[in-house]
Design a protein around this motif. Structure first.
Motif, PDB file in Angstrom:
ATOM      1  N   GLY A  16       0.822  -1.196   0.000  1.00 39.94           N
ATOM      2  CA  GLY A  16       0.000   0.000   0.000  1.00 39.94           C
ATOM      3  C   GLY A  16       0.861   1.252   0.000  1.00 39.94           C
ATOM      4  O   GLY A  16       2.088   1.184   0.115  1.00 39.94           O
ATOM      5  N   GLU A  17       0.200   2.411  -0.140  1.00 43.65           N
ATOM      6  CA  GLU A  17       0.929   3.679  -0.192  1.00 43.65           C
ATOM      7  C   GLU A  17       1.781   3.913   1.052  1.00 43.65           C
ATOM      8  O   GLU A  17       2.936   4.321   0.951  1.00 43.65           O
ATOM      9  CB  GLU A  17      -0.071   4.837  -0.307  1.00 43.65           C
ATOM     10  CG  GLU A  17      -0.537   5.088  -1.713  1.00 43.65           C
ATOM     11  CD  GLU A  17      -1.294   6.416  -1.796  1.00 43.65           C
ATOM     12  OE1 GLU A  17      -2.389   6.385  -2.368  1.00 43.65           O
ATOM     13  OE2 GLU A  17      -0.810   7.438  -1.284  1.00 43.65           O
ATOM     14  N   GLN A  18       1.195   3.673   2.231  1.00 43.36           N
ATOM     15  CA  GLN A  18       1.929   3.939   3.472  1.00 43.36           C
ATOM     16  C   GLN A  18       3.180   3.060   3.562  1.00 43.36           C
ATOM     17  O   GLN A  18       4.250   3.525   3.964  1.00 43.36           O
ATOM     18  CB  GLN A  18       1.023   3.689   4.702  1.00 43.36           C
ATOM     19  CG  GLN A  18       0.055   4.830   4.965  1.00 43.36           C
ATOM     20  CD  GLN A  18       0.768   6.176   5.076  1.00 43.36           C
ATOM     21  OE1 GLN A  18       1.765   6.315   5.769  1.00 43.36           O
ATOM     22  NE2 GLN A  18       0.284   7.169   4.354  1.00 43.36           N
ATOM     23  N   GLN A  19       3.015   1.807   3.147  1.00 47.14           N
ATOM     24  CA  GLN A  19       4.156   0.888   3.200  1.00 47.14           C
ATOM     25  C   GLN A  19       5.257   1.327   2.233  1.00 47.14           C
ATOM     26  O   GLN A  19       6.440   1.279   2.563  1.00 47.14           O
ATOM     27  CB  GLN A  19       3.717  -0.528   2.830  1.00 47.14           C
ATOM     28  CG  GLN A  19       3.098  -1.322   3.972  1.00 47.14           C
ATOM     29  CD  GLN A  19       2.539  -2.639   3.469  1.00 47.14           C
ATOM     30  OE1 GLN A  19       1.613  -2.629   2.643  1.00 47.14           O
ATOM     31  NE2 GLN A  19       3.087  -3.745   3.933  1.00 47.14           N
ATOM     32  N   CYS A  20       4.838   1.767   1.032  1.00 47.67           N
ATOM     33  CA  CYS A  20       5.819   2.231   0.036  1.00 47.67           C
ATOM     34  C   CYS A  20       6.569   3.445   0.585  1.00 47.67           C
ATOM     35  O   CYS A  20       7.802   3.524   0.491  1.00 47.67           O
ATOM     36  CB  CYS A  20       5.135   2.584  -1.283  1.00 47.67           C
ATOM     37  SG  CYS A  20       4.627   1.125  -2.214  1.00 47.67           S
ATOM     38  N   LEU A  21       5.825   4.379   1.159  1.00 53.37           N
ATOM     39  CA  LEU A  21       6.456   5.564   1.744  1.00 53.37           C
ATOM     40  C   LEU A  21       7.448   5.153   2.829  1.00 53.37           C
ATOM     41  O   LEU A  21       8.580   5.663   2.883  1.00 53.37           O
ATOM     42  CB  LEU A  21       5.374   6.485   2.336  1.00 53.37           C
ATOM     43  CG  LEU A  21       5.846   7.848   2.843  1.00 53.37           C
ATOM     44  CD1 LEU A  21       6.522   8.649   1.752  1.00 53.37           C
ATOM     45  CD2 LEU A  21       4.661   8.636   3.423  1.00 53.37           C
ATOM     46  N   GLY A  22       7.030   4.211   3.680  1.00 50.96           N
ATOM     47  CA  GLY A  22       7.912   3.738   4.755  1.00 50.96           C
ATOM     48  C   GLY A  22       9.181   3.097   4.214  1.00 50.96           C
ATOM     49  O   GLY A  22      10.281   3.332   4.731  1.00 50.96           O
ATOM     50  N   MET A  23       9.023   2.298   3.129  1.00 52.41           N
ATOM     51  CA  MET A  23      10.197   1.647   2.546  1.00 52.41           C
ATOM     52  C   MET A  23      11.155   2.682   1.949  1.00 52.41           C
ATOM     53  O   MET A  23      12.373   2.555   2.089  1.00 52.41           O
ATOM     54  CB  MET A  23       9.760   0.685   1.436  1.00 52.41           C
ATOM     55  CG  MET A  23       9.260  -0.660   1.948  1.00 52.41           C
ATOM     56  SD  MET A  23       8.572  -1.654   0.578  1.00 52.41           S
ATOM     57  CE  MET A  23      10.075  -2.288  -0.191  1.00 52.41           C
ATOM     58  N   VAL A  24      10.587   3.686   1.259  1.00 55.44           N
ATOM     59  CA  VAL A  24      11.444   4.730   0.676  1.00 55.44           C
ATOM     60  C   VAL A  24      12.221   5.425   1.796  1.00 55.44           C
ATOM     61  O   VAL A  24      13.437   5.610   1.704  1.00 55.44           O
ATOM     62  CB  VAL A  24      10.606   5.756  -0.128  1.00 55.44           C
ATOM     63  CG1 VAL A  24      11.447   6.980  -0.482  1.00 55.44           C
ATOM     64  CG2 VAL A  24      10.035   5.114  -1.392  1.00 55.44           C
ATOM     65  N   GLN A  25      11.502   5.771   2.887  1.00 57.00           N
ATOM     66  CA  GLN A  25      12.172   6.459   3.991  1.00 57.00           C
ATOM     67  C   GLN A  25      13.291   5.609   4.591  1.00 57.00           C
ATOM     68  O   GLN A  25      14.369   6.112   4.908  1.00 57.00           O
ATOM     69  CB  GLN A  25      11.135   6.831   5.059  1.00 57.00           C
ATOM     70  CG  GLN A  25      10.259   8.006   4.607  1.00 57.00           C
ATOM     71  CD  GLN A  25       9.054   8.237   5.503  1.00 57.00           C
ATOM     72  OE1 GLN A  25       8.657   7.344   6.263  1.00 57.00           O
ATOM     73  NE2 GLN A  25       8.457   9.423   5.407  1.00 57.00           N
ATOM     74  N   ARG A  26      13.014   4.301   4.737  1.00 59.45           N
ATOM     75  CA  ARG A  26      14.036   3.414   5.295  1.00 59.45           C
ATOM     76  C   ARG A  26      15.249   3.341   4.356  1.00 59.45           C
ATOM     77  O   ARG A  26      16.396   3.340   4.815  1.00 59.45           O
ATOM     78  CB  ARG A  26      13.440   2.024   5.500  1.00 59.45           C
ATOM     79  CG  ARG A  26      14.180   1.206   6.539  1.00 59.45           C
ATOM     80  CD  ARG A  26      13.382  -0.004   7.002  1.00 59.45           C
ATOM     81  NE  ARG A  26      13.129  -0.967   5.945  1.00 59.45           N
ATOM     82  CZ  ARG A  26      11.909  -1.316   5.505  1.00 59.45           C
ATOM     83  NH1 ARG A  26      10.815  -0.789   6.025  1.00 59.45           N
ATOM     84  NH2 ARG A  26      11.788  -2.199   4.557  1.00 59.45           N
ATOM     85  N   MET A  27      14.998   3.308   3.051  1.00 60.27           N
ATOM     86  CA  MET A  27      16.099   3.259   2.088  1.00 60.27           C
ATOM     87  C   MET A  27      16.917   4.560   2.098  1.00 60.27           C
ATOM     88  O   MET A  27      18.121   4.538   1.851  1.00 60.27           O
ATOM     89  CB  MET A  27      15.558   2.992   0.666  1.00 60.27           C
ATOM     90  CG  MET A  27      15.036   1.579   0.419  1.00 60.27           C
ATOM     91  SD  MET A  27      16.330   0.301   0.522  1.00 60.27           S
ATOM     92  CE  MET A  27      16.161  -0.227   2.242  1.00 60.27           C
ATOM     93  N   VAL A  28      16.242   5.688   2.365  1.00 59.02           N
ATOM     94  CA  VAL A  28      16.963   6.962   2.499  1.00 59.02           C
ATOM     95  C   VAL A  28      17.850   6.906   3.737  1.00 59.02           C
ATOM     96  O   VAL A  28      19.043   7.249   3.681  1.00 59.02           O
ATOM     97  CB  VAL A  28      15.977   8.155   2.572  1.00 59.02           C
ATOM     98  CG1 VAL A  28      16.713   9.447   2.925  1.00 59.02           C
ATOM     99  CG2 VAL A  28      15.226   8.315   1.250  1.00 59.02           C
ATOM    100  N   GLN A  29      17.268   6.452   4.854  1.00 54.70           N
ATOM    101  CA  GLN A  29      18.040   6.374   6.111  1.00 54.70           C
ATOM    102  C   GLN A  29      19.251   5.451   5.994  1.00 54.70           C
ATOM    103  O   GLN A  29      20.320   5.742   6.521  1.00 54.70           O
ATOM    104  CB  GLN A  29      17.149   5.868   7.247  1.00 54.70           C
ATOM    105  CG  GLN A  29      16.291   6.946   7.889  1.00 54.70           C
ATOM    106  CD  GLN A  29      15.093   6.345   8.617  1.00 54.70           C
ATOM    107  OE1 GLN A  29      15.111   5.182   9.013  1.00 54.70           O
ATOM    108  NE2 GLN A  29      14.032   7.131   8.765  1.00 54.70           N
TER     109      GLN A  29
END
Lengths: 126, 126, 126, 126
Positions: C64-77
């Motif tokens: 879902g959108e929230q999960q995708c956003l979370g994954m992107v943020q984790r990949m940035v971190q």
């Protein structure tokens, strides 16, 4: 430092070309120098330059500027290159498109397929 | 039927070539016809034919068999092609390798990088 | 019409990915879902969308959108993705860059090479 | 030495994947882990290993051998992978083929195209 060199090489990138183009450019009416010119334009575009000057092309080919210009014009006349003109913000923006060459490639592929089918059907009917 | 044609096209495949080769083959001492010959050998190999005959090469290029053979020999002499000979099961198996060309490409890349650094350092020291 | 379909397929294009990424993403600390996310961003960029929304990413992934956003943020971190901000014409232009992932890939390659050399040297000295 | 490292990297090679696969694997009924498995098999094959063991696959994925074997079996059942058996010289030679996955991809593409046409025609008729 070795890492920088490797990463610099990686960033040079690659271009991906249909195998069929290599096996059938002659059937499409092109010679080696013409294919290379078309692939140069493709490569320039992939690297962000959609309208290289004859001088920029000549730097990478074994021809002079006038010859490169002449080759481009001949490819336009023969229908392999299209020059696109757009006016975003009322400024002329020109670009080379080699989509017409790829369309001819698809046509050549279908012709090859049809010929192979005719040969096959004739053999089956014997 | 349209599906078969599309799948047949898909199976024709692609070849992936370093962008750098297009921008620097002239610097590497190659002309358009020679690069195309080398890419033809690359394409044959990717499609499972490691030692195409002059006749097979000539079918795809605008040159005759004798000319193709002559070009291959010249490319071997200039160190762009290597002919590998192996004897698995005591039968001679020959193949063309264009790895030497790719090695020269890497050398050319490093030379280009070093020259860019020298220019940069000179500018920094002014 | 068959020609149109074939040309439409051709224009869908391809993306070219280093083999090494497939054989070593685990060693780089990535799992399958993270690699696919990074390759999705790569693919969006190659097709002209440098900053896909979580919704656009979610359309193509099984999250879902929230999960995708979370994954992107984790990949940035974790330093695999960089968010670039530019202000051309004083408007904020954001884009995702996965160059940091490719840098880590090069580092991983050099590490692999060095380890192989150490093993080889140890064997030679025995 | 830097040249050797660069050439070693170059020889690692690339794999070329249709963009469409990234944008439509979900529509094809695959999740991220399954696509990665299929691409791993593709990559093994391109590098000369047509029948990697579950152990070889597990080395590159975040799953154990049993899980990899289970995923392969599920992909065979769902019709994405075919196991080919040949008997050259009366010895069994097995290989994985992901052609069925690429066939499904082509089918999905044609479905997408047809749906787009229906939407377009409906809009034209209004």
């Amino acid at each position: 430092m070795i890492k920088d060199k490797l990463f610099a090489w990686f960033k040079e990138g690659t271009i991906t070309i249909p195998s069929f183009l290599f096996s059938h450019y002659k059937a499409m009416g092109l010679n080696e120098e013409e294919v290379m010119l078309l692939l140069q334009l493709h490569n320039f575009r992939e690297n962000g330059n959609e309208f290289p000057t004859p001088g920029q092309i000549a730097e990478r080919m074994t021809f002079g500027e006038q010859q490169c210009l002449g080759m481009v014009q001949r490819m336009v006349q023969k229908g392999f290159i299209e020059i696109k003109e757009e006016y975003p913000g009322s400024i002329l923006h020109e670009s080379y498109s080699i989509e017409p060459m790829f369309e001819k490639m698809i046509e050549c592929f279908l012709k090859t397929q049809n010929e192979a089918e005719i040969v096959k059907n004739a053999a089956d009917n014997e």
